[in-house]
Write a protein that holds these residues in place. Structure first.
Motif, mmCIF file in Angstrom:
data_model
loop_
_atom_site.group_PDB
_atom_site.id
_atom_site.type_symbol
_atom_site.label_atom_id
_atom_site.label_comp_id
_atom_site.label_asym_id
_atom_site.label_seq_id
_atom_site.Cartn_x
_atom_site.Cartn_y
_atom_site.Cartn_z
ATOM 1 N N LEU A 26 0.835 -1.206 0.000
ATOM 2 C CA LEU A 26 0.000 0.000 0.000
ATOM 3 C C LEU A 26 0.870 1.256 0.000
ATOM 4 C CD1 LEU A 26 -2.826 -1.115 2.459
ATOM 5 C CD2 LEU A 26 -3.044 -0.710 -0.016
ATOM 6 N N ALA A 27 1.991 1.197 0.708
ATOM 7 C CA ALA A 27 2.930 2.328 0.691
ATOM 8 C C ALA A 27 3.491 2.526 -0.709
ATOM 9 C CB ALA A 27 4.051 2.092 1.698
ATOM 10 N N ASP A 28 3.783 1.411 -1.398
ATOM 11 C CA ASP A 28 4.284 1.508 -2.772
ATOM 12 C C ASP A 28 3.254 2.147 -3.701
ATOM 13 O OD1 ASP A 28 6.639 0.306 -2.021
ATOM 14 O OD2 ASP A 28 6.044 -1.700 -2.705
ATOM 15 N N THR A 32 -0.547 6.999 2.563
ATOM 16 C CA THR A 32 0.220 7.456 3.718
ATOM 17 C C THR A 32 0.148 6.403 4.812
ATOM 18 O OG1 THR A 32 -1.646 8.547 4.806
ATOM 19 C CG2 THR A 32 -0.411 9.832 3.159
ATOM 20 N N GLN A 33 1.050 6.531 5.787
ATOM 21 C CA GLN A 33 1.033 5.589 6.898
ATOM 22 C C GLN A 33 -0.269 5.682 7.691
ATOM 23 O OE1 GLN A 33 4.561 5.710 9.315
ATOM 24 N NE2 GLN A 33 5.939 5.252 7.592
ATOM 25 N N ARG A 34 -0.831 6.892 7.797
ATOM 26 C CA ARG A 34 -2.108 7.052 8.495
ATOM 27 C C ARG A 34 -3.225 6.314 7.747
ATOM 28 N NH1 ARG A 34 -3.787 10.739 12.175
ATOM 29 N NH2 ARG A 34 -1.906 11.997 11.846
ATOM 30 N N GLU A 35 -3.228 6.441 6.411
ATOM 31 C CA GLU A 35 -4.243 5.758 5.606
ATOM 32 C C GLU A 35 -4.080 4.241 5.682
ATOM 33 O OE1 GLU A 35 -4.996 9.054 2.068
ATOM 34 O OE2 GLU A 35 -3.244 7.714 1.958
ATOM 35 N N ILE A 36 -2.837 3.789 5.658
ATOM 36 C CA ILE A 36 -2.578 2.339 5.759
ATOM 37 C C ILE A 36 -3.042 1.814 7.104
ATOM 38 C CG2 ILE A 36 -0.772 0.572 5.806
ATOM 39 C CD1 ILE A 36 0.833 2.385 3.883
ATOM 40 N N ALA A 37 -2.765 2.560 8.170
ATOM 41 C CA ALA A 37 -3.184 2.141 9.511
ATOM 42 C C ALA A 37 -4.692 2.009 9.576
ATOM 43 C CB ALA A 37 -2.677 3.140 10.544
ATOM 44 N N VAL A 42 -4.575 -1.136 12.407
ATOM 45 C CA VAL A 42 -3.427 -1.185 13.320
ATOM 46 C C VAL A 42 -2.986 0.252 13.591
ATOM 47 C CG1 VAL A 42 -2.681 -3.441 12.499
ATOM 48 C CG2 VAL A 42 -1.791 -1.394 11.391
ATOM 49 N N THR A 43 -2.022 0.409 14.476
ATOM 50 C CA THR A 43 -1.531 1.740 14.800
ATOM 51 C C THR A 43 -0.578 2.233 13.714
ATOM 52 O OG1 THR A 43 0.399 0.944 16.020
ATOM 53 C CG2 THR A 43 -1.672 1.190 17.264
ATOM 54 N N GLN A 44 -0.396 3.554 13.687
ATOM 55 C CA GLN A 44 0.535 4.130 12.722
ATOM 56 C C GLN A 44 1.961 3.711 13.041
ATOM 57 O OE1 GLN A 44 -0.133 8.276 11.988
ATOM 58 N NE2 GLN A 44 1.790 8.562 10.847
ATOM 59 N N ALA A 45 2.248 3.507 14.333
ATOM 60 C CA ALA A 45 3.576 3.039 14.727
ATOM 61 C C ALA A 45 3.849 1.646 14.165
ATOM 62 C CB ALA A 45 3.698 3.030 16.246
ATOM 63 N N ALA A 46 2.817 0.796 14.169
ATOM 64 C CA ALA A 46 2.974 -0.547 13.613
ATOM 65 C C ALA A 46 3.235 -0.472 12.118
ATOM 66 C CB ALA A 46 1.734 -1.385 13.892
ATOM 67 N N VAL A 47 2.496 0.414 11.444
ATOM 68 C CA VAL A 47 2.700 0.569 10.001
ATOM 69 C C VAL A 47 4.124 1.036 9.720
ATOM 70 C CG1 VAL A 47 2.024 1.882 7.959
ATOM 71 C CG2 VAL A 47 0.274 1.002 9.527
ATOM 72 N N SER A 48 4.618 1.944 10.543
ATOM 73 C CA SER A 48 5.983 2.437 10.363
ATOM 74 C C SER A 48 6.984 1.292 10.411
ATOM 75 C CB SER A 48 6.304 3.473 11.442
ATOM 76 O OG SER A 48 7.632 3.937 11.304
ATOM 77 N N THR A 70 -2.625 -12.916 -3.592
ATOM 78 C CA THR A 70 -3.776 -12.386 -2.864
ATOM 79 C C THR A 70 -3.466 -11.008 -2.283
ATOM 80 O OG1 THR A 70 -4.531 -14.620 -2.292
ATOM 81 C CG2 THR A 70 -5.393 -12.812 -0.957
ATOM 82 N N VAL A 71 -2.267 -10.855 -1.717
ATOM 83 C CA VAL A 71 -1.876 -9.562 -1.155
ATOM 84 C C VAL A 71 -1.834 -8.493 -2.249
ATOM 85 C CG1 VAL A 71 0.056 -8.298 -0.132
ATOM 86 C CG2 VAL A 71 -0.669 -10.491 0.850
ATOM 87 N N GLU A 72 -1.305 -8.815 -3.395
ATOM 88 C CA GLU A 72 -1.259 -7.857 -4.499
ATOM 89 C C GLU A 72 -2.671 -7.461 -4.926
ATOM 90 O OE1 GLU A 72 1.246 -6.353 -5.703
ATOM 91 O OE2 GLU A 72 3.004 -7.524 -5.118
ATOM 92 N N ARG A 73 -3.550 -8.452 -4.969
ATOM 93 C CA ARG A 73 -4.924 -8.182 -5.390
ATOM 94 C C ARG A 73 -5.629 -7.273 -4.383
ATOM 95 N NH1 ARG A 73 -5.815 -12.936 -6.536
ATOM 96 N NH2 ARG A 73 -6.863 -13.692 -4.670
ATOM 97 N N ILE A 74 -5.441 -7.534 -3.096
ATOM 98 C CA ILE A 74 -6.055 -6.698 -2.063
ATOM 99 C C ILE A 74 -5.465 -5.295 -2.087
ATOM 100 C CG2 ILE A 74 -6.322 -6.385 0.434
ATOM 101 C CD1 ILE A 74 -6.394 -9.433 0.697
ATOM 102 N N ALA A 75 -4.148 -5.205 -2.220
ATOM 103 C CA ALA A 75 -3.494 -3.889 -2.259
ATOM 104 C C ALA A 75 -4.009 -3.055 -3.429
ATOM 105 C CB ALA A 75 -1.980 -4.055 -2.338
ATOM 106 N N ASP A 76 -4.143 -3.691 -4.594
ATOM 107 C CA ASP A 76 -4.684 -2.976 -5.753
ATOM 108 C C ASP A 76 -6.112 -2.512 -5.491
ATOM 109 O OD1 ASP A 76 -2.396 -3.177 -7.286
ATOM 110 O OD2 ASP A 76 -3.034 -5.014 -8.312
ATOM 111 N N GLY A 77 -6.907 -3.425 -4.896
ATOM 112 C CA GLY A 77 -8.308 -3.099 -4.657
ATOM 113 C C GLY A 77 -8.496 -1.992 -3.645
ATOM 114 N N LEU A 78 -7.740 -2.027 -2.551
ATOM 115 C CA LEU A 78 -7.864 -0.988 -1.521
ATOM 116 C C LEU A 78 -7.336 0.355 -2.036
ATOM 117 C CD1 LEU A 78 -6.771 -2.947 1.696
ATOM 118 C CD2 LEU A 78 -9.090 -2.302 1.017
ATOM 119 N N ALA A 79 -6.194 0.293 -2.717
ATOM 120 C CA ALA A 79 -5.597 1.540 -3.206
ATOM 121 C C ALA A 79 -6.454 2.189 -4.290
ATOM 122 C CB ALA A 79 -4.194 1.268 -3.740
ATOM 123 N N GLY A 80 -7.120 1.373 -5.108
ATOM 124 C CA GLY A 80 -7.914 1.905 -6.198
ATOM 125 C C GLY A 80 -9.364 2.158 -5.849
#
Length: 307
Positions: A26-28, A32-37, A42-48, A70-80
């Motif tokens: 998701l970072a790629d 942002t780390q806040r959005e990923i959290a 999870v916490t932003q510290a965990a994402v960091s 599966t991770v790539e598919r989820i990352a694409d889906g969440l990011a898009g």
């Protein structure tokens, strides 16, 4: 025994790894780390830590192609924006189910609980299936029989050059994959009996042939042990009222030949033997309703002839 639930492996090893993989992807994709959290819960510290590569993770899953896809598919889906949390959860639950079905979670489970090895365990997928219980019972019986063989005085004297094996079938076996035996066979080394591995189904075509032939004649007979043909052992059987049955060594279809010989006798003998042929070592079979019963009979016969 170490009692470990598959769900523990999912929580302790799968989930942290997948979260770290998702955070990095998701970072790629510019989150942002806040959005990923917020997406991962999870916490932003965990994402960091995830994004910084400090989370570790488990290579069982990092290197698994299905997990990566599966991770790539989820990352694409969440990011898009094509997926929400519900969709991502559905994808992950489907992945967990797949990985529990002879996948990395199943392999890890066998590593944590060695008692599961060789079972072809489908417990996570099939639940308390009576067929699984039958398989476990057969494997446990063969394991007990191998321990009996290893403890018999003089056993090393009747282990043929090709090795010994002990096999037991499931009820109503169809073929050799329904017969459990020791992979690689049992050998005598330096006066000791060496058991190279835990029993598995389909591990021995040789002993399975005898077991299946016997079971076709008498469904109660589900086990056999092969040993070197020994005059003393044959005489010990006769003294117990167990007349051994001789069969030919060089039949191409040994299973069918044994069926014919058993049918001619009208029953499965406790001991069947051949005296060998060119390039064929003399071998005897000791039969039983279970592997343990066959091992105990062999022990009794060897005790009779031991000096």
């Amino acid at each position: 025994m170490s009692l470990v639930l598959p769900s523990e492996l999912v929580v302790d090893r799968f989930l942290p790894t997948v979260r770290a993989m998702l955070a990095a992807r998701l970072a790629d994709r510019g989150l942002t780390q806040r959005e990923i959290a917020a997406e991962l819960g999870v916490t932003q510290a965990a994402v960091s830590k995830y994004v910084g590569g400090e989370s570790g993770g488990d290579d069982w899953f990092r290197n698994d192609p299905e997990t990566v896809a599966t991770v790539e598919r989820i990352a694409d889906g969440l990011a898009g924006g094509e997926m929400d949390g519900y969709d991502a959860l559905a994808e992950l639950l489907s992945l967990v189910h797949s990985l529990e079905d002879r996948g990395p979670i199943c392999e890890l489970h066998e590593e944590e609980m060695p008692e599961l090895r060789g079972l072809g365990c489908d417990l996570c997928v099939r639940g308390l299936d009576p067929d699984v219980r039958a398989e476990r019972d057969v494997l446990a019986n063969v394991r007990t029989a191998t321990r009996t063989l290893a403890s018999i005085p003089g056993m090393d004297d009747v282990v043929p050059n090709v090795g010994t094996n002990v096999g037991m079938s499931l009820p109503e076996p169809g073929d050799e994959t329904d017969v459990a035996a020791v992979p690689g066979r049992i050998y005598a080394m330096g006066g000791r009996i060496e058991i190279p591995a835990n029993p598995e189904f389909g591990a021995s075509k040789h002993v399975a042939t005898a077991v299946l032939a016997a079971n076709d004649t008498d469904s109660e007979i589900r086990a056999a042990i092969n040993v070197a043909t020994d005059d003393g052992l044959l005489e010990a059987a006769r003294e117990r009222g167990l007349e051994p049955l001789e069969f030919d060594a060089d039949y191409e279809d040994r299973g069918e030949h044994l069926r014919e010989r058993f049918a001619a006798r009208g029953t499965v003998p406790a001991v069947a033997y051949h005296q060998g042929a060119f390039g064929i070592e003399p071998v005897s079979y000791v039969f039983g309703t279970t592997a343990v019963e066959a091992a105990e009979l062999l022990e009794a016969l060897l005790e009779t002839i031991s000096p």
